[in-house]
Design a protein around this motif. Structure first.
Motif, PDB file in Angstrom:
ATOM      1  N   GLN A  90      36.872  49.300 -13.134  1.00  0.00           N
ATOM      2  CA  GLN A  90      37.477  50.493 -12.402  1.00  0.00           C
ATOM      3  C   GLN A  90      37.078  50.154 -10.758  1.00  0.00           C
ATOM      4  O   GLN A  90      38.202  50.717  -9.947  1.00  0.00           O
ATOM      5  N   ARG A  91      35.835  49.801 -10.451  1.00  0.00           N
ATOM      6  CA  ARG A  91      35.612  49.673  -9.117  1.00  0.00           C
ATOM      7  C   ARG A  91      36.498  48.458  -8.419  1.00  0.00           C
ATOM      8  O   ARG A  91      36.917  48.487  -7.241  1.00  0.00           O
ATOM      9  N   ARG A  92      36.679  47.318  -9.135  1.00  0.00           N
ATOM     10  CA  ARG A  92      37.516  46.380  -8.671  1.00  0.00           C
ATOM     11  C   ARG A  92      38.908  46.864  -8.447  1.00  0.00           C
ATOM     12  O   ARG A  92      39.687  46.485  -7.350  1.00  0.00           O
ATOM     13  N   ALA A  93      39.520  47.874  -9.199  1.00  0.00           N
ATOM     14  CA  ALA A  93      40.876  48.212  -8.807  1.00  0.00           C
ATOM     15  C   ALA A  93      41.005  49.107  -7.805  1.00  0.00           C
ATOM     16  O   ALA A  93      41.710  49.023  -6.915  1.00  0.00           O
ATOM     17  N   ALA A  94      40.085  50.013  -7.502  1.00  0.00           N
ATOM     18  CA  ALA A  94      39.810  50.904  -6.715  1.00  0.00           C
ATOM     19  C   ALA A  94      39.721  50.071  -5.260  1.00  0.00           C
ATOM     20  O   ALA A  94      40.230  50.480  -4.255  1.00  0.00           O
ATOM     21  N   VAL A  95      38.852  48.938  -5.251  1.00  0.00           N
ATOM     22  CA  VAL A  95      38.824  48.263  -4.044  1.00  0.00           C
ATOM     23  C   VAL A  95      40.018  47.705  -3.782  1.00  0.00           C
ATOM     24  O   VAL A  95      40.206  47.537  -2.450  1.00  0.00           O
ATOM     25  N   ARG A  96      40.531  47.173  -4.646  1.00  0.00           N
ATOM     26  CA  ARG A  96      41.902  46.338  -4.242  1.00  0.00           C
ATOM     27  C   ARG A  96      42.977  47.434  -3.683  1.00  0.00           C
ATOM     28  O   ARG A  96      43.817  47.047  -2.603  1.00  0.00           O
ATOM     29  N   GLY A  97      42.867  48.665  -3.935  1.00  0.00           N
ATOM     30  CA  GLY A  97      43.638  49.681  -3.193  1.00  0.00           C
ATOM     31  C   GLY A  97      43.284  50.202  -1.879  1.00  0.00           C
ATOM     32  O   GLY A  97      44.119  50.771  -1.285  1.00  0.00           O
ATOM     33  N   SER A  98      42.058  49.550  -1.282  1.00  0.00           N
ATOM     34  CA  SER A  98      41.511  50.129  -0.263  1.00  0.00           C
ATOM     35  C   SER A  98      41.998  49.556   0.962  1.00  0.00           C
ATOM     36  O   SER A  98      41.438  49.609   1.947  1.00  0.00           O
ATOM     37  N   SER A  99      42.620  48.221   0.611  1.00  0.00           N
ATOM     38  CA  SER A  99      42.606  47.133   1.543  1.00  0.00           C
ATOM     39  C   SER A  99      43.686  47.716   2.726  1.00  0.00           C
ATOM     40  O   SER A  99      43.866  47.090   3.952  1.00  0.00           O
ATOM     41  N   GLY A 100      44.562  48.771   2.345  1.00  0.00           N
ATOM     42  CA  GLY A 100      45.775  49.119   3.246  1.00  0.00           C
ATOM     43  C   GLY A 100      47.001  48.486   2.972  1.00  0.00           C
ATOM     44  O   GLY A 100      47.656  48.777   3.765  1.00  0.00           O
ATOM     45  N   SER A 101      47.038  47.272   2.077  1.00  0.00           N
ATOM     46  CA  SER A 101      48.310  46.624   1.899  1.00  0.00           C
ATOM     47  C   SER A 101      49.168  47.357   1.409  1.00  0.00           C
ATOM     48  O   SER A 101      50.446  47.267   1.765  1.00  0.00           O
ATOM     49  N   LEU A 102      48.875  48.349   0.377  1.00  0.00           N
ATOM     50  CA  LEU A 102      50.036  49.171  -0.192  1.00  0.00           C
ATOM     51  C   LEU A 102      50.331  50.069   0.896  1.00  0.00           C
ATOM     52  O   LEU A 102      51.896  50.355   0.743  1.00  0.00           O
ATOM     53  N   GLY A 103      49.808  50.684   1.611  1.00  0.00           N
ATOM     54  CA  GLY A 103      50.393  51.777   2.581  1.00  0.00           C
ATOM     55  C   GLY A 103      51.393  50.885   3.570  1.00  0.00           C
ATOM     56  O   GLY A 103      52.200  51.466   3.901  1.00  0.00           O
ATOM     57  N   ARG A 104      51.052  49.791   3.870  1.00  0.00           N
ATOM     58  CA  ARG A 104      51.625  48.883   4.863  1.00  0.00           C
ATOM     59  C   ARG A 104      53.125  48.544   4.170  1.00  0.00           C
ATOM     60  O   ARG A 104      54.351  48.453   4.845  1.00  0.00           O
ATOM     61  N   THR A 105      52.989  48.239   2.776  1.00  0.00           N
ATOM     62  CA  THR A 105      54.087  47.771   1.948  1.00  0.00           C
ATOM     63  C   THR A 105      55.292  49.115   1.887  1.00  0.00           C
ATOM     64  O   THR A 105      56.380  49.038   2.259  1.00  0.00           O
TER      65      THR A 105
END
Length: 513
Positions: free
Chosen positions: A141-156
């Motif tokens: 769960q921690r790893r999945a959450a950290v991957r979403g915090s990079s901002g790449s999804l928002g930029r996409t």
């Protein structure tokens, strides 16, 4: 603007709590130099109304961060103080009495994060990822959450939205000025180019939707159902996996009448195990065991077990080696539970009580069971049963590496979990796609599919498209542009940058978490 502050509630007597204050202007001590931005300094904290006679903390760590390059985009002062509850209360009560041009109050739930969003330090997808990080209970769960915090999804999502807005602007210009202006592209060419972009975005949306389904398994937990006939060791097996007596173990058939559930962390994966009632049906194979009439309670337990199995992500079917007649052994199983497992994407077949027969006899029994039963059931043709002994697993004095074979089952389960949740390395950031984002992506996809339909499918590469690329054909460009607008607004709601009317409502719900 108001001054507001918050304290870290975690306190164990060490110097862990801290106060974070927004734009707090305090009177500096004359005998101490002013704080150097972004450098930690040890300071004595005095009560603001005591003329430096009442010490609150003699060695607090103080950091000043000038905006806009701060966590919130505003000026921030952090006070790291000693963790005693009395010290924390004293400092908290003193802060509102500091000299300030504006009122001082506690921050509302999520207010610092909200300030970061409003000052463009975080997008809404990153805010959701932060919430997931704070609530993570397992490593995955921690790893999945950290991957979403990079901002790449928002930029996409912002990039998709920009493409749609530009395409919509060109189509609306074509509507408004086609008779007065000369365009470099013909209407047909413009629609072909826009539709090509839309098709690429649709393909990416499908990828994000599938990734969301995998990440939801990590967030909400993987549901595992234990099924099989009565008295084959389901409850004993579950207790061994969970590591405690979650289910009642008895030699009496039908002990488990309702569903017994237990949550646990298996190597970083959150799992929910469900021990279900033993199946007794006409298809059950136990030719040597005594049969008794099923009561209404047991029938209801079996019905619930059947429903639970169909709703699970993984089904573990238990069978057992039995010797009801001296000198004659067989593997006891239930055909309905095997069929349920065959319809599940992830399934295991486990045979208990391997310790009751010799290795040669066990090998013969398992081979016959595999060839005569499993090979004839859809979805189980290539399944190799795992052999365990709950009795051996309970022996604490054993020096074997895997007494009872429970670890081998756990290894196989973890392999199934990885198969269910893993993504290619290049797509790891997609683990950050939340359920809210997935629902909005579904809406966006529908709007884009409506666009494809409004232009007749041109540019999609679909043979037999109804769209005629001849100059005489009039596509419904007005409706096509509207569908692009709806799709762009939906993407804007994901990052919080859109113009949709419910953005404020979305912010309120998310920041309170």
């Amino acid at each position: 603007m108001e001054v507001f502050f918050v304290t870290n509630p975690l306190s164990n007597g060490a110097m862990t709590p801290f106060m974070r204050c927004q734009r707090l202007k305090a009177k500096p001590a004359l005998h101490k130099p002013s704080l150097k931005p972004r450098y930690a300094a040890v300071r004595t904290l005095y009560h603001p109304e005591s003329s430096e006679s009442e010490v609150l903390d003699s060695a607090a760590l103080v950091l000043f961060f000038p905006g806009p390059k701060t966590v919130t985009g505003d000026d921030v002062l952090e006070l790291h103080i000693h963790g005693g509850s009395a010290t924390v209360k004293a400092v908290l009560s003193a802060i509102p009495k500091c000299a300030a041009d504006l009122s001082i109050r506690y921050a509302e739930p999520g207010e610092f994060t909200k300030r970061a969003f409003l000052n463009d330090r975080l997008d809404l997808a990153q805010v959701e990822a932060l919430s997931e990080i704070l609530s993570a209970e397992t490593e995955q769960q921690r790893r999945a959450a950290v991957r979403g915090s990079s901002g790449s999804l928002g930029r996409t999502y912002d990039d998709w939205r920009r493409q749609l807005l530009e395409a919509r602007a060109e189509m609306e210009a074509l509507i408004d000025f086609s008779e007065d202006q000369h365009f470099d592209e013909s209407p047909n060419s413009l629609i072909i180019n826009v539709t090509s972009q839309v098709t690429q975005i649709l393909q990416s949306i499908h990828l994000h939707e599938r990734a969301s389904e995998r990440s939801e398994l990590l967030r909400n937990g993987i549901k595992i159902a234990l099924v099989g006939p009565p008295n084959v060791g389901k409850s004993s097996f579950m207790n061994q996996i969970v590591g405690r007596e979650a289910s009642i173990v008895s030699g009496e058939s039908g002990t488990t009448r309702d569903i017994v559930e237990a949550n646990l962390d298996i190597r970083g994966y959150l799992c929910t195990f469900a021990d279900t009632a033993g199946f007794r049906t006409a298809a059950g194979v136990d030719p040597h065991g005594p049969e008794s009439r099923m009561g209404a309670i047991e029938e209801e337990g079996i019905r619930r077990a059947r429903v639970k199995a169909t709703q699970s992500d993984v089904i573990i079917v238990l069978a057992s080696v039995e010797a009801d007649i001296p000198g004659k052994t067989h593997i006891r199983y239930d055909l309905e539970t095997l069929r349920l497992a065959g319809n599940c994407n992830e399934r295991l077949v486990v045979v208990n009580k391997r310790d009751t027969v010799s290795e040669d006899e066990l090998r013969t029994l398992v081979q016959r069971f595999t060839e005569e039963v499993l090979r004839g059931l859809g979805g189980l043709e290539n399944i190799q049963p795992l052999l365990i002994s709950c009795k051996e697993a309970e022996d604490q004095s054993s020096d074997r590496a895997d007494p009872g074979g429970i670890k081998a089952v756990t290894d196989r389960l973890v392999a199934s979990f990885q198969n269910m949740t893993s993504l290619p390395t290049a797509l790891h950031d997609l683990h950050g796609v939340t359920e809210r984002q997935r629902q909005l992506l579904v809406q966006c996809r529908k709007h884009l599919e409506d666009y494809i339909e409004s232009v007749g499918g041109v540019g999609t590469g679909v043979e037999g498209s109804a769209y005629d690329e001849s100059p005489g054909h009039d596509a419904d460009i007005t409706m096509a542009a509207e569908h692009l607008r709806y799709a762009a607004n939906t993407l804007g709601r994901i990052t919080g940058r859109g113009e949709a009317g419910d953005v404020e409502e979305i912010l309120g719900v998310i920041f309170e978490k």
